[in-house]
Enzyme design. Structure first.
Site, mmCIF file in Angstrom:
data_model
loop_
_atom_site.group_PDB
_atom_site.id
_atom_site.type_symbol
_atom_site.label_atom_id
_atom_site.label_comp_id
_atom_site.label_asym_id
_atom_site.label_seq_id
_atom_site.Cartn_x
_atom_site.Cartn_y
_atom_site.Cartn_z
ATOM 1 C CE LYS A 83 -4.279 1.020 2.573
ATOM 2 N NZ LYS A 83 -4.809 0.742 3.853
HETATM 3 O O1 G3P Z 1 -7.768 1.704 5.933
HETATM 4 C C1 G3P Z 1 -7.990 3.130 5.487
HETATM 5 C C2 G3P Z 1 -9.146 3.706 5.984
HETATM 6 O O2 G3P Z 1 -10.318 2.643 5.784
HETATM 7 C C3 G3P Z 1 -9.288 4.220 7.201
HETATM 8 O O3 G3P Z 1 -10.748 4.659 7.769
HETATM 9 O O4 G3P Z 1 -12.120 5.388 9.467
HETATM 10 O O5 G3P Z 1 -9.763 5.923 9.681
HETATM 11 O O6 G3P Z 1 -11.330 7.076 8.123
HETATM 12 P P1 G3P Z 1 -10.973 5.702 8.751
#
Ligand code: G3P
Length: 217
Positions: A83
């Site tokens: 990633k």
């Molecule tokens: O993996 C990255 C993403 O899904 C992060 O989510 O909830 O931290 O915006 P969030």
């Protein structure tokens, strides 16, 4: 639509895998930091448990560092997807790593133009963050619609991986738009199973059955 678990917590992931609905996992530096322990060992254990794509993010910010780190991460297990954060270094590193046959997930994508560049660089997955867009009063799912349209127009093989998912409605909308993957925190996957009418219906079936049995004796 594929369902990935957005988590670095092996216990949570291992609890969901036996259900047979988990296709992969996404991690990021925040999630692995929260999990504690040795990130490489955790990634290896997640790969062994899930046996599907497991995204592991580089923390280098320059092209050569990203490429070096990406190769190292890919060496942990055959299921690792490297990633990289979107940006000029990330796009360039994506092109190099994809050219070597490695799968790359370009993350922190917030616009259709960024998604277009990620696809041109040969990304296997692109990760638009819908929840974080919603948080700033910008409809995240509109971005998914734009990306799906653009990828279809040019037959890009890059899969649209809906990230920053906050609840079941994001998943329903992603499915209706034809997104390839949703990566969800474990709590959101748990929520997909729940419906009060299912619980009420099952309780009624069982109580009717018990009543009938009791009447026979
Ligand atoms: O993996 C990255 C993403 O899904 C992060 O989510 O909830 O931290 O915006 P969030």
């Amino acid at each position: 639509m594929k369902l990935f678990v957005d988590s670095g917590n092996l216990e949570d992931i291992a609890g969901l895998v036996p259900l047979g609905i988990v296709d992969g996992v996404t991690t990021n530096p925040s999630l692995l930091a929260k999990a504690g322990g040795d990130p490489r060992a955790i990634l290896k254990a997640i790969c062994d448990t899930v046996k599907g794509p497991v995204s592991a993010e580089v923390v280098a910010t320059d092209v050569h560092g990203m490429i070096r780190e990406g190769r190292e991460l890919a060496g942990i297990d055959e299921h690792i997807v490297v990633k990289v954060p979107f940006g000029k270094p990330g796009v360039q590193a994506c092109g190099t790593l994809a050219g070597e046959g490695l799968r790359v997930n370009v993350t922190l994508v917030f616009s259709a133009t960024q998604a277009l560049l990620a696809a041109k660089a040969g990304a296997t997955f692109v990760s638009p963050f819908v929840g974080r867009l919603d948080d700033i009063a910008t409809p995240g799912m509109e971005l998914i619609s734009q990306i799906v349209d653009i990828y279809e127009n040019y037959e890009f093989g890059t899969e649209v991986l809906v990230a920053s998912v906050r609840g079941p409605v994001h998943i329903v909308e992603a499915g209706r738009l034809g997104a390839d993957v949703c990566t969800c925190p474990p709590a959101v996957i748990e929520a997909l199973f729940k419906h009060p009418l299912t619980d009420i219906g099952l309780a009624k079936f069982l109580s009717d059955w018990e009543e009938a049995q009791a009447a026979k004796v």
